[in-house]
Design an enzyme around this catalytic site. Structure first.
Site, PDB file in Angstrom:
ATOM      1  N   ASP A  45       1.019  -1.065  -0.031  1.00  0.00           N
ATOM      2  CA  ASP A  45      -0.161   0.077  -0.009  1.00  0.00           C
ATOM      3  C   ASP A  45       0.857   1.351   0.089  1.00  0.00           C
ATOM      4  O   ASP A  45       0.703   2.187  -0.570  1.00  0.00           O
ATOM      5  CB  ASP A  45      -0.750   0.229   1.351  1.00  0.00           C
ATOM      6  CG  ASP A  45      -1.870  -1.081   1.374  1.00  0.00           C
ATOM      7  OD1 ASP A  45      -2.971  -0.785   0.871  1.00  0.00           O
ATOM      8  OD2 ASP A  45      -1.456  -2.247   1.657  1.00  0.00           O
TER       9      ASP A  45
ATOM     10  N   THR B 252      -7.032  -4.797  -0.022  1.00  0.00           N
ATOM     11  CA  THR B 252      -5.644  -5.227   0.707  1.00  0.00           C
ATOM     12  C   THR B 252      -5.862  -6.381   1.207  1.00  0.00           C
ATOM     13  O   THR B 252      -4.868  -7.450   1.231  1.00  0.00           O
ATOM     14  CB  THR B 252      -5.387  -3.983   1.606  1.00  0.00           C
ATOM     15  OG1 THR B 252      -5.090  -2.683   1.132  1.00  0.00           O
ATOM     16  CG2 THR B 252      -4.014  -4.473   2.559  1.00  0.00           C
TER      17      THR B 252
END
Length: 340
Positions: free
Chosen positions: A49, A132
């Site tokens: 991320d 995610t």
């Protein structure tokens, strides 16, 4: 092909998403539990991320230094623990692409993505790893980048590192990149640029279109893997009312928009849970992709998605993306189930 007005933006966005996708793949290949932590809302954040967002931010800063960016992540995980395994891993992966970077430069790149967005001017919005949890389990995820001008999404790029190039041809390879430009259609490209030019010298991108089915009974529909992201029981009731018997395609992230845009699915349902308000980076690129592929995208109340309200879609509730011919039928069933 797409209009020439945003040619530079398109080129830079594709390159940035490709680099960010490569970083995500590299992180996943050597992933360990110490490369993830939890944010204040208990959602996960990983080396991928943070590194992906930094790579995109740096690319946009080089090409369009005056353009603000609204992104999901910030530098707090790095600033709070500069010697942590996460900080060191982010620096290692980003410096493989940007050899000049140091930790301060990383933090600046992440914190540059703090724009509040809104109705005026132009800004980018980035979700560096949309899905995610899918990334963590080795499933589907996307790198999503979009350009918004005066509240309208005008360019969207989705990198889908784990998505099959052709759902009907398992040997065609893995890794897709989707591009849409307002008024210019929707396209699928190889995620790896080595395959960008075919043997005949033509760009290996192809125009994509939503399914042309008109019988909703045979539609395939997509929804989130995580039950906390969309009301799966209500979605099942919508399917029952419509006479859809196929099992839902459950995948994480804006990959669902890609599936609808190229006709693998005909419906994407994201039914609201509680008072959750969607983030712009979760839908900007994908919604334009489906619209430019000939589909219809609204919220569950039939309203167009409103990107003028800042970092949140505060005037919208849920998401409904479909092949255009099915939208009214599906919306009617959604309205019945939700009690509208």
């Amino acid at each position: 092909m797409t209009p020439a007005r945003l040619a530079d933006e398109r080129r830079v966005a594709i390159a940035a998403v490709r680099d960010a996708s490569r970083l995500c793949r590299a992180v996943r290949a050597s992933f360990s539990p110490e490369h993830a932590t939890a944010k204040s809302d208990a959602s996960p954040v990983t080396v991928a991320d943070l590194g992906s967002q930094a790579v995109v931010s740096l690319a946009l800063a080089d090409a369009f230094p005056n353009d603000p960016i609204a992104g999901e992540e910030d530098a707090r995980p790095l600033r709070s623990a500069p010697g942590s395994p996460i900080a060191q891993a982010v620096l290692e992966h980003v410096s493989a692409l940007r050899t000049e970077i140091d930790l301060d430069g990383l933090c600046e790149a992440l914190d540059r993505c703090n724009d509040e967005a809104g109705p005026a001017g132009r800004h980018w919005t980035v979700d560096p790893v949309d899905g995610t949890k899918g990334f963590l389990r080795g499933g589907q995820y996307a790198v999503a980048l979009a350009l918004i001008e005066a509240g309208k999404v005008v360019l969207g790029v989705l990198g889908c590192p784990n998505l099959a190039v052709d759902a009907a041809d398992p040997v065609a390879g893995i890794g897709c990149l989707f591009v849409a430009e307002r008024g210019g259609g929707a396209w699928q490209l190889p995620l790896d640029d080595a395959g960008e030019v075919s043997e005949g010298g033509q760009a290996a991108e192809r125009s994509i279109h939503v399914s042309n089915i008109s019988d909703v009974h045979v539609a395939r529909w997509a929804e989130s893997v995580e039950p906390g992201h969309s009301s799966q029981p209500e979605a099942a009731e919508v399917a029952r009312l419509l006479g859809i018997t196929a099992e839902p395609i459950r995948v994480d992230s804006q990959v669902k928009y890609g599936l609808v845009a190229r006709g693998d699915a005909s419906i994407y349902l994201r039914l609201p849970i509680g008072g959750y308000v969607e983030n712009i980076w979760d839908h900007a690129a994908g919604s334009l992709l489906v619209s430019e592929a000939g589909g219809a995208v609204t919220d569950v109340d039939g309203r167009q998605l409103d990107f003028t309200t800042g970092r949140k879609l505060s005037r919208n509730r849920g998401i409904l993306a479909t092949a255009a011919a099915l939208h009214d039928q599906v919306l009617s069933a959604v309205t019945r189930v939700l009690g509208g």
